[in-house]
Design a protein around this motif. Sequence first.
Motif, PDB file in Angstrom:
ATOM      1  N   GLN A 156      -5.518   6.625 -19.361  1.00  0.00           N
ATOM      2  CA  GLN A 156      -4.079   6.445 -19.151  1.00  0.00           C
ATOM      3  C   GLN A 156      -3.777   5.798 -17.807  1.00  0.00           C
ATOM      4  OE1 GLN A 156      -1.452   9.761 -20.295  1.00  0.00           O
ATOM      5  NE2 GLN A 156      -0.552   9.676 -18.252  1.00  0.00           N
ATOM      6  N   TYR A 157      -4.743   5.847 -16.886  1.00  0.00           N
ATOM      7  CA  TYR A 157      -4.484   5.432 -15.515  1.00  0.00           C
ATOM      8  C   TYR A 157      -4.986   4.018 -15.239  1.00  0.00           C
ATOM      9  CZ  TYR A 157      -4.064  10.497 -15.325  1.00  0.00           C
ATOM     10  OH  TYR A 157      -3.720  11.794 -15.586  1.00  0.00           O
ATOM     11  N   GLU A 158      -4.234   3.323 -14.425  1.00  0.00           N
ATOM     12  CA  GLU A 158      -4.629   1.983 -13.961  1.00  0.00           C
ATOM     13  C   GLU A 158      -5.296   2.136 -12.604  1.00  0.00           C
ATOM     14  OE1 GLU A 158      -2.108  -1.599 -12.059  1.00  0.00           O
ATOM     15  OE2 GLU A 158      -1.602  -1.177 -14.162  1.00  0.00           O
ATOM     16  N   VAL A 159      -6.561   1.750 -12.521  1.00  0.00           N
ATOM     17  CA  VAL A 159      -7.309   1.846 -11.270  1.00  0.00           C
ATOM     18  C   VAL A 159      -7.823   0.446 -10.936  1.00  0.00           C
ATOM     19  CG1 VAL A 159      -9.244   2.899 -10.054  1.00  0.00           C
ATOM     20  CG2 VAL A 159      -7.968   4.228 -11.767  1.00  0.00           C
ATOM     21  N   LYS A 160      -7.411  -0.066  -9.776  1.00  0.00           N
ATOM     22  CA  LYS A 160      -7.790  -1.431  -9.411  1.00  0.00           C
ATOM     23  C   LYS A 160      -8.152  -1.523  -7.934  1.00  0.00           C
ATOM     24  CE  LYS A 160      -5.256  -3.952 -12.985  1.00  0.00           C
ATOM     25  NZ  LYS A 160      -4.340  -5.062 -13.283  1.00  0.00           N
ATOM     26  N   ALA A 161      -9.003  -2.499  -7.628  1.00  0.00           N
ATOM     27  CA  ALA A 161      -9.354  -2.821  -6.250  1.00  0.00           C
ATOM     28  C   ALA A 161      -8.685  -4.127  -5.859  1.00  0.00           C
ATOM     29  CB  ALA A 161     -10.867  -2.934  -6.108  1.00  0.00           C
ATOM     30  N   ILE A 162      -8.007  -4.114  -4.743  1.00  0.00           N
ATOM     31  CA  ILE A 162      -7.430  -5.332  -4.167  1.00  0.00           C
ATOM     32  C   ILE A 162      -8.327  -5.732  -2.997  1.00  0.00           C
ATOM     33  CG2 ILE A 162      -5.427  -6.363  -3.052  1.00  0.00           C
ATOM     34  CD1 ILE A 162      -3.725  -4.166  -4.410  1.00  0.00           C
ATOM     35  N   ILE A 163      -8.947  -6.893  -3.114  1.00  0.00           N
ATOM     36  CA  ILE A 163      -9.903  -7.351  -2.099  1.00  0.00           C
ATOM     37  C   ILE A 163      -9.276  -8.510  -1.340  1.00  0.00           C
ATOM     38  CG2 ILE A 163     -12.218  -8.246  -1.707  1.00  0.00           C
ATOM     39  CD1 ILE A 163     -13.045  -6.955  -4.341  1.00  0.00           C
ATOM     40  N   GLU A 219      -8.103  -9.221  -7.389  1.00  0.00           N
ATOM     41  CA  GLU A 219      -7.818  -7.902  -7.945  1.00  0.00           C
ATOM     42  C   GLU A 219      -8.804  -7.627  -9.076  1.00  0.00           C
ATOM     43  OE1 GLU A 219      -4.013  -6.426 -10.221  1.00  0.00           O
ATOM     44  OE2 GLU A 219      -3.611  -6.310  -8.047  1.00  0.00           O
ATOM     45  N   ILE A 220      -9.489  -6.476  -9.009  1.00  0.00           N
ATOM     46  CA  ILE A 220     -10.536  -6.151  -9.973  1.00  0.00           C
ATOM     47  C   ILE A 220     -10.260  -4.777 -10.568  1.00  0.00           C
ATOM     48  CG2 ILE A 220     -13.013  -5.692 -10.255  1.00  0.00           C
ATOM     49  CD1 ILE A 220     -13.475  -7.616  -7.904  1.00  0.00           C
ATOM     50  N   THR A 277     -14.760   9.489 -11.828  1.00  0.00           N
ATOM     51  CA  THR A 277     -15.392   8.348 -11.177  1.00  0.00           C
ATOM     52  C   THR A 277     -15.089   7.050 -11.926  1.00  0.00           C
ATOM     53  OG1 THR A 277     -17.178   9.787 -10.427  1.00  0.00           O
ATOM     54  CG2 THR A 277     -17.548   7.419 -10.269  1.00  0.00           C
ATOM     55  N   PHE A 278     -14.593   6.072 -11.191  1.00  0.00           N
ATOM     56  CA  PHE A 278     -14.266   4.752 -11.740  1.00  0.00           C
ATOM     57  C   PHE A 278     -15.108   3.725 -10.998  1.00  0.00           C
ATOM     58  CE2 PHE A 278     -10.816   7.464 -12.757  1.00  0.00           C
ATOM     59  CZ  PHE A 278     -10.160   6.952 -13.861  1.00  0.00           C
ATOM     60  N   ALA A 279     -15.526   2.656 -11.707  1.00  0.00           N
ATOM     61  CA  ALA A 279     -16.436   1.704 -11.069  1.00  0.00           C
ATOM     62  C   ALA A 279     -16.269   0.290 -11.614  1.00  0.00           C
ATOM     63  CB  ALA A 279     -17.886   2.162 -11.257  1.00  0.00           C
ATOM     64  N   ALA A 280     -16.742  -0.668 -10.823  1.00  0.00           N
ATOM     65  CA  ALA A 280     -16.802  -2.079 -11.214  1.00  0.00           C
ATOM     66  C   ALA A 280     -17.795  -2.762 -10.284  1.00  0.00           C
ATOM     67  CB  ALA A 280     -15.426  -2.732 -11.102  1.00  0.00           C
ATOM     68  N   LYS A 281     -18.159  -3.988 -10.616  1.00  0.00           N
ATOM     69  CA  LYS A 281     -19.067  -4.766  -9.774  1.00  0.00           C
ATOM     70  C   LYS A 281     -18.479  -6.148  -9.546  1.00  0.00           C
ATOM     71  CE  LYS A 281     -23.361  -2.390 -11.066  1.00  0.00           C
ATOM     72  NZ  LYS A 281     -23.532  -1.764  -9.734  1.00  0.00           N
ATOM     73  N   THR A 282     -18.820  -6.724  -8.390  1.00  0.00           N
ATOM     74  CA  THR A 282     -18.307  -8.055  -8.073  1.00  0.00           C
ATOM     75  C   THR A 282     -19.224  -8.726  -7.050  1.00  0.00           C
ATOM     76  OG1 THR A 282     -16.316  -9.290  -7.454  1.00  0.00           O
ATOM     77  CG2 THR A 282     -16.843  -7.345  -6.146  1.00  0.00           C
ATOM     78  N   ASN A 283     -18.952  -9.979  -6.781  1.00  0.00           N
ATOM     79  CA  ASN A 283     -19.643 -10.731  -5.724  1.00  0.00           C
ATOM     80  C   ASN A 283     -18.608 -11.321  -4.793  1.00  0.00           C
ATOM     81  OD1 ASN A 283     -21.637 -11.133  -8.291  1.00  0.00           O
ATOM     82  ND2 ASN A 283     -22.788 -11.051  -6.367  1.00  0.00           N
ATOM     83  N   LEU A 284     -18.953 -11.432  -3.506  1.00  0.00           N
ATOM     84  CA  LEU A 284     -18.022 -11.974  -2.523  1.00  0.00           C
ATOM     85  C   LEU A 284     -18.740 -12.959  -1.610  1.00  0.00           C
ATOM     86  CD1 LEU A 284     -16.189  -8.666  -1.455  1.00  0.00           C
ATOM     87  CD2 LEU A 284     -15.259 -10.495  -2.901  1.00  0.00           C
TER      88      LEU A 284
END
Length: 253
Positions: free
Chosen positions: A190-197, A206-207, A217-224
């Motif tokens: 139900q929840y929106e969980v996002k990372a603003i980089i 935004e991921i 626990t919420f997770a994602a992967k990215t490259n920078l």
Amino acid sequence: MKFNFSIFNLFFAFLFCFGSLAAQETTVMVRALAKDAKFIGSSIGGAKIIIRNAETGEILDEGLTTGSTGNTKLILQTPLERYDKLTDEQTAGFEAKLKLEEPTFITVEAHAPINKKQAKVISSTQVWVIPGKDITGDGVVLEVPGFVVDILSPQTHERIKASEEISLKANIIMMCGCPVTEDGVWDANQYEVKAIISSGEKETREITLNPTDKPSTFAAKTNLEKAYYTITIYAFDPVTGNTGVDKTNIIIN
């Protein structure tokens, strides 16, 4: 006529003693209830309760709520009628003892959760208290909105090579410490969980972070690319409006 100072002094001594005897200890139960969740108590460190004289600002009593988060079924899943109680003897609260000589208008504050600085909010209300007239049972209940968001990864000021994949991971719980799980009482879906980089040198990204097998626990992967970054992870419930935020900074080199 000669004035009798002894009688005069005795009269004022009587008034002073009478005023002291008139002060009565009055009990006020205060509880902090997480919005869309349960009571804030010992399991998350409690809520700091401060009771002030609303006119003078004097602190009349203060302390932490202690006890359990309460009965889930009763608080969240049972239709309540007028005068039904949400609490029992084990439910978290702070029992304030106020010494009052006259009806007093008070401000009641809950700072919660006290041990989670990035999530702590202040909820307050005001009420008249009458000497000797205890406010017990559920007592004064202050609603505390929000989520507790803790960024688990990346760590603060972590240096990461541009060639490495970055793990974004956050712990999301209710303000009472209750867990967030898929299809649970507090449904992670139900929840929106996002990372603003963000970085002054790069375009903001935004991921979305997704629920994992581990509760809360919420997770994602990215490259920078190479730069200094601020990572802001937020949780938002579109149904209740609960929100929570945590921030960290990393270096990509």
